[in-house]
Write a protein that holds these residues in place. Sequence first.
Motif, PDB file in Angstrom:
ATOM      1  N   MET A  76       0.810  -1.210   0.000  1.00  0.00           N
ATOM      2  CA  MET A  76       0.000   0.000   0.000  1.00  0.00           C
ATOM      3  C   MET A  76       0.851   1.272   0.000  1.00  0.00           C
ATOM      4  O   MET A  76       2.034   1.259   0.366  1.00  0.00           O
ATOM      5  CB  MET A  76      -0.928   0.014   1.209  1.00  0.00           C
ATOM      6  CG  MET A  76      -1.829  -1.198   1.307  1.00  0.00           C
ATOM      7  SD  MET A  76      -3.023  -1.028   2.627  1.00  0.00           S
ATOM      8  CE  MET A  76      -4.056   0.257   1.933  1.00  0.00           C
ATOM      9  N   HIS A  77       0.211   2.387  -0.356  1.00  0.00           N
ATOM     10  CA  HIS A  77       0.854   3.698  -0.332  1.00  0.00           C
ATOM     11  C   HIS A  77       0.579   4.367   1.011  1.00  0.00           C
ATOM     12  O   HIS A  77       0.060   5.476   1.097  1.00  0.00           O
ATOM     13  CB  HIS A  77       0.332   4.567  -1.479  1.00  0.00           C
ATOM     14  CG  HIS A  77       0.791   4.111  -2.829  1.00  0.00           C
ATOM     15  ND1 HIS A  77       1.881   4.648  -3.481  1.00  0.00           N
ATOM     16  CD2 HIS A  77       0.306   3.151  -3.655  1.00  0.00           C
ATOM     17  CE1 HIS A  77       2.045   4.037  -4.639  1.00  0.00           C
ATOM     18  NE2 HIS A  77       1.096   3.135  -4.767  1.00  0.00           N
ATOM     19  N   LEU A  98       6.401 -15.584  18.570  1.00  0.00           N
ATOM     20  CA  LEU A  98       5.138 -15.252  17.904  1.00  0.00           C
ATOM     21  C   LEU A  98       3.975 -15.471  18.856  1.00  0.00           C
ATOM     22  O   LEU A  98       4.022 -16.374  19.682  1.00  0.00           O
ATOM     23  CB  LEU A  98       4.962 -16.098  16.647  1.00  0.00           C
ATOM     24  CG  LEU A  98       6.052 -15.962  15.577  1.00  0.00           C
ATOM     25  CD1 LEU A  98       5.670 -16.765  14.329  1.00  0.00           C
ATOM     26  CD2 LEU A  98       6.297 -14.512  15.222  1.00  0.00           C
ATOM     27  N   PRO A  99       2.924 -14.633  18.750  1.00  0.00           N
ATOM     28  CA  PRO A  99       2.690 -13.613  17.719  1.00  0.00           C
ATOM     29  C   PRO A  99       3.582 -12.389  17.899  1.00  0.00           C
ATOM     30  O   PRO A  99       3.933 -12.008  19.022  1.00  0.00           O
ATOM     31  CB  PRO A  99       1.206 -13.269  17.900  1.00  0.00           C
ATOM     32  CG  PRO A  99       0.932 -13.558  19.347  1.00  0.00           C
ATOM     33  CD  PRO A  99       1.778 -14.734  19.691  1.00  0.00           C
ATOM     34  N   ALA A 100       3.934 -11.760  16.780  1.00  0.00           N
ATOM     35  CA  ALA A 100       4.780 -10.571  16.782  1.00  0.00           C
ATOM     36  C   ALA A 100       4.173  -9.518  15.866  1.00  0.00           C
ATOM     37  O   ALA A 100       3.602  -9.846  14.819  1.00  0.00           O
ATOM     38  CB  ALA A 100       6.190 -10.920  16.311  1.00  0.00           C
ATOM     39  N   ARG A 101       4.296  -8.261  16.277  1.00  0.00           N
ATOM     40  CA  ARG A 101       3.774  -7.148  15.484  1.00  0.00           C
ATOM     41  C   ARG A 101       4.924  -6.324  14.915  1.00  0.00           C
ATOM     42  O   ARG A 101       6.015  -6.291  15.462  1.00  0.00           O
ATOM     43  CB  ARG A 101       2.882  -6.237  16.334  1.00  0.00           C
ATOM     44  CG  ARG A 101       1.642  -6.896  16.877  1.00  0.00           C
ATOM     45  CD  ARG A 101       0.757  -5.881  17.583  1.00  0.00           C
ATOM     46  NE  ARG A 101      -0.408  -6.497  18.206  1.00  0.00           N
ATOM     47  CZ  ARG A 101      -1.387  -5.824  18.770  1.00  0.00           C
ATOM     48  NH1 ARG A 101      -1.351  -4.496  18.797  1.00  0.00           N
ATOM     49  NH2 ARG A 101      -2.408  -6.461  19.329  1.00  0.00           N
ATOM     50  N   ALA A 102       4.627  -5.645  13.797  1.00  0.00           N
ATOM     51  CA  ALA A 102       5.595  -4.730  13.201  1.00  0.00           C
ATOM     52  C   ALA A 102       4.829  -3.710  12.373  1.00  0.00           C
ATOM     53  O   ALA A 102       3.713  -3.975  11.919  1.00  0.00           O
ATOM     54  CB  ALA A 102       6.592  -5.481  12.321  1.00  0.00           C
ATOM     55  N   VAL A 103       5.412  -2.531  12.205  1.00  0.00           N
ATOM     56  CA  VAL A 103       4.849  -1.504  11.338  1.00  0.00           C
ATOM     57  C   VAL A 103       5.702  -1.446  10.081  1.00  0.00           C
ATOM     58  O   VAL A 103       6.923  -1.272  10.150  1.00  0.00           O
ATOM     59  CB  VAL A 103       4.810  -0.130  12.033  1.00  0.00           C
ATOM     60  CG1 VAL A 103       4.294   0.936  11.074  1.00  0.00           C
ATOM     61  CG2 VAL A 103       3.931  -0.193  13.279  1.00  0.00           C
ATOM     62  N   VAL A 104       5.055  -1.596   8.935  1.00  0.00           N
ATOM     63  CA  VAL A 104       5.761  -1.620   7.658  1.00  0.00           C
ATOM     64  C   VAL A 104       5.455  -0.329   6.914  1.00  0.00           C
ATOM     65  O   VAL A 104       4.298  -0.045   6.606  1.00  0.00           O
ATOM     66  CB  VAL A 104       5.326  -2.834   6.808  1.00  0.00           C
ATOM     67  CG1 VAL A 104       6.237  -2.968   5.588  1.00  0.00           C
ATOM     68  CG2 VAL A 104       5.328  -4.112   7.633  1.00  0.00           C
ATOM     69  N   PRO A 105       6.468   0.498   6.631  1.00  0.00           N
ATOM     70  CA  PRO A 105       6.225   1.745   5.888  1.00  0.00           C
ATOM     71  C   PRO A 105       5.649   1.471   4.503  1.00  0.00           C
ATOM     72  O   PRO A 105       5.674   0.342   4.000  1.00  0.00           O
ATOM     73  CB  PRO A 105       7.627   2.372   5.802  1.00  0.00           C
ATOM     74  CG  PRO A 105       8.403   1.748   6.910  1.00  0.00           C
ATOM     75  CD  PRO A 105       7.867   0.349   7.026  1.00  0.00           C
ATOM     76  N   PRO A 134      -4.408  -1.116   8.118  1.00  0.00           N
ATOM     77  CA  PRO A 134      -3.863   0.153   7.623  1.00  0.00           C
ATOM     78  C   PRO A 134      -3.610   1.136   8.753  1.00  0.00           C
ATOM     79  O   PRO A 134      -4.343   1.191   9.746  1.00  0.00           O
ATOM     80  CB  PRO A 134      -4.951   0.658   6.672  1.00  0.00           C
ATOM     81  CG  PRO A 134      -6.197  -0.055   7.085  1.00  0.00           C
ATOM     82  CD  PRO A 134      -5.764  -1.376   7.615  1.00  0.00           C
ATOM     83  N   GLY A 135      -2.545   1.923   8.588  1.00  0.00           N
ATOM     84  CA  GLY A 135      -2.230   2.971   9.550  1.00  0.00           C
ATOM     85  C   GLY A 135      -1.113   2.597  10.503  1.00  0.00           C
ATOM     86  O   GLY A 135      -0.776   1.428  10.684  1.00  0.00           O
ATOM     87  N   ASP A 136      -0.526   3.629  11.098  1.00  0.00           N
ATOM     88  CA  ASP A 136       0.545   3.473  12.081  1.00  0.00           C
ATOM     89  C   ASP A 136      -0.048   3.663  13.466  1.00  0.00           C
ATOM     90  O   ASP A 136      -0.637   4.717  13.755  1.00  0.00           O
ATOM     91  CB  ASP A 136       1.635   4.520  11.816  1.00  0.00           C
ATOM     92  CG  ASP A 136       2.861   4.338  12.697  1.00  0.00           C
ATOM     93  OD1 ASP A 136       2.739   3.741  13.783  1.00  0.00           O
ATOM     94  OD2 ASP A 136       3.937   4.812  12.298  1.00  0.00           O
ATOM     95  N   PRO A 137       0.066   2.673  14.371  1.00  0.00           N
ATOM     96  CA  PRO A 137      -0.548   2.811  15.698  1.00  0.00           C
ATOM     97  C   PRO A 137       0.052   3.921  16.550  1.00  0.00           C
ATOM     98  O   PRO A 137      -0.539   4.306  17.563  1.00  0.00           O
ATOM     99  CB  PRO A 137      -0.314   1.432  16.333  1.00  0.00           C
ATOM    100  CG  PRO A 137       0.841   0.844  15.586  1.00  0.00           C
ATOM    101  CD  PRO A 137       0.733   1.374  14.193  1.00  0.00           C
ATOM    102  N   LEU A 193      -3.063  11.524   0.883  1.00  0.00           N
ATOM    103  CA  LEU A 193      -2.619  10.522  -0.089  1.00  0.00           C
ATOM    104  C   LEU A 193      -3.650   9.414  -0.170  1.00  0.00           C
ATOM    105  O   LEU A 193      -4.065   8.866   0.858  1.00  0.00           O
ATOM    106  CB  LEU A 193      -1.270   9.941   0.335  1.00  0.00           C
ATOM    107  CG  LEU A 193      -0.584   8.987  -0.638  1.00  0.00           C
ATOM    108  CD1 LEU A 193      -0.060   9.753  -1.847  1.00  0.00           C
ATOM    109  CD2 LEU A 193       0.563   8.253   0.058  1.00  0.00           C
ATOM    110  N   VAL A 194      -4.063   9.088  -1.381  1.00  0.00           N
ATOM    111  CA  VAL A 194      -5.040   8.011  -1.562  1.00  0.00           C
ATOM    112  C   VAL A 194      -4.363   6.683  -1.236  1.00  0.00           C
ATOM    113  O   VAL A 194      -3.422   6.270  -1.905  1.00  0.00           O
ATOM    114  CB  VAL A 194      -5.592   7.995  -2.998  1.00  0.00           C
ATOM    115  CG1 VAL A 194      -6.585   6.842  -3.174  1.00  0.00           C
ATOM    116  CG2 VAL A 194      -6.251   9.328  -3.330  1.00  0.00           C
TER     117      VAL A 194
END
Length: 298
Positions: A76-77, A98-105, A134-137, A193-194
């Motif tokens: 995604m953008h 696991l479980p593990a979380r990550a934020v992907v730019p 979607p989104g950054d926490p 940004l769409v």
Amino acid sequence: MALLVLCVASPADAARLYRWKDKQGYTQYGDQPPQPDQVAGGDLDVMRFRNPPSALVRLRLERAGLRYQAWADNLMHGPVEVLLGFRRQRDVRSAPGLPARAVVPARSSVLVAEISVTDPLRGGDFELSLDGMPGDPSSQPQDYDYRLPFEYGRVRVDQGPGGRFSHSDAQNLHAVDFAVPEGTRIVASREGLVMQVESDFEKAGLNREKYGGRANFIRILHSDGSMALYAHLQPEGAQVRVGQYVRKGQYIGLSGNTGFSTAPHLHFVVQANRGMRLESVPFRMFGPLGQLQFPSSR
């Protein structure tokens, strides 16, 4: 050594996973075919898998020696939070656990975990799942003067914040449903940004199980990490593309009556990621006569 990965969020194109027995009798898996001299008795199986094109992220497994690296690819953008977990595991360990979380730019990849067999002589197997939101926490939505998302002179609200029909959950608690005719030109209430566009759904109805998760919509990411959702658009009603930057007041689509809907309207809500879940955010909106008041239905 037996290792199996279930790629649950792969791209639309079909992919392959190869399985064979080596000369020591151990079952091996890989995303590339082995050399002929690596396979005992010519026993090679090819497994194919395909996943929906609307996936936010994809799970990619790469071999690194005796370990497997689990990567999350963001399609995604905009940023996406991911949650990687085991569906099934036997005699394997992961780092981190696991479980593990990550934020992907946006349009990037992140190594989420490495998986290895506890005892290579005994072997092990596992299945993985990868979910995306979607989104950054860590985003902090700021106060902003949103504009009315259409030029229609008369403003009528069918359902306000906290409405019992469909605005009682966390994602839609502060949403507003504007009663506008089908085909009303929708404009951006704020620049951004769409991030997502869905525009190929044609049906509508009151069956929540059938239509609750389906509607044509546009999601726009703002500079503070919040996201505006414009939903129930006409089929093919989106007039913007993913990755496009839009100005406040710019024409973005046509209102409709798709998904879980009783009549033509525009569903508008501002959301933020709050840790693998979306929550609606209160907002202030202004029309030609000043600030609009949306009485709460709670």
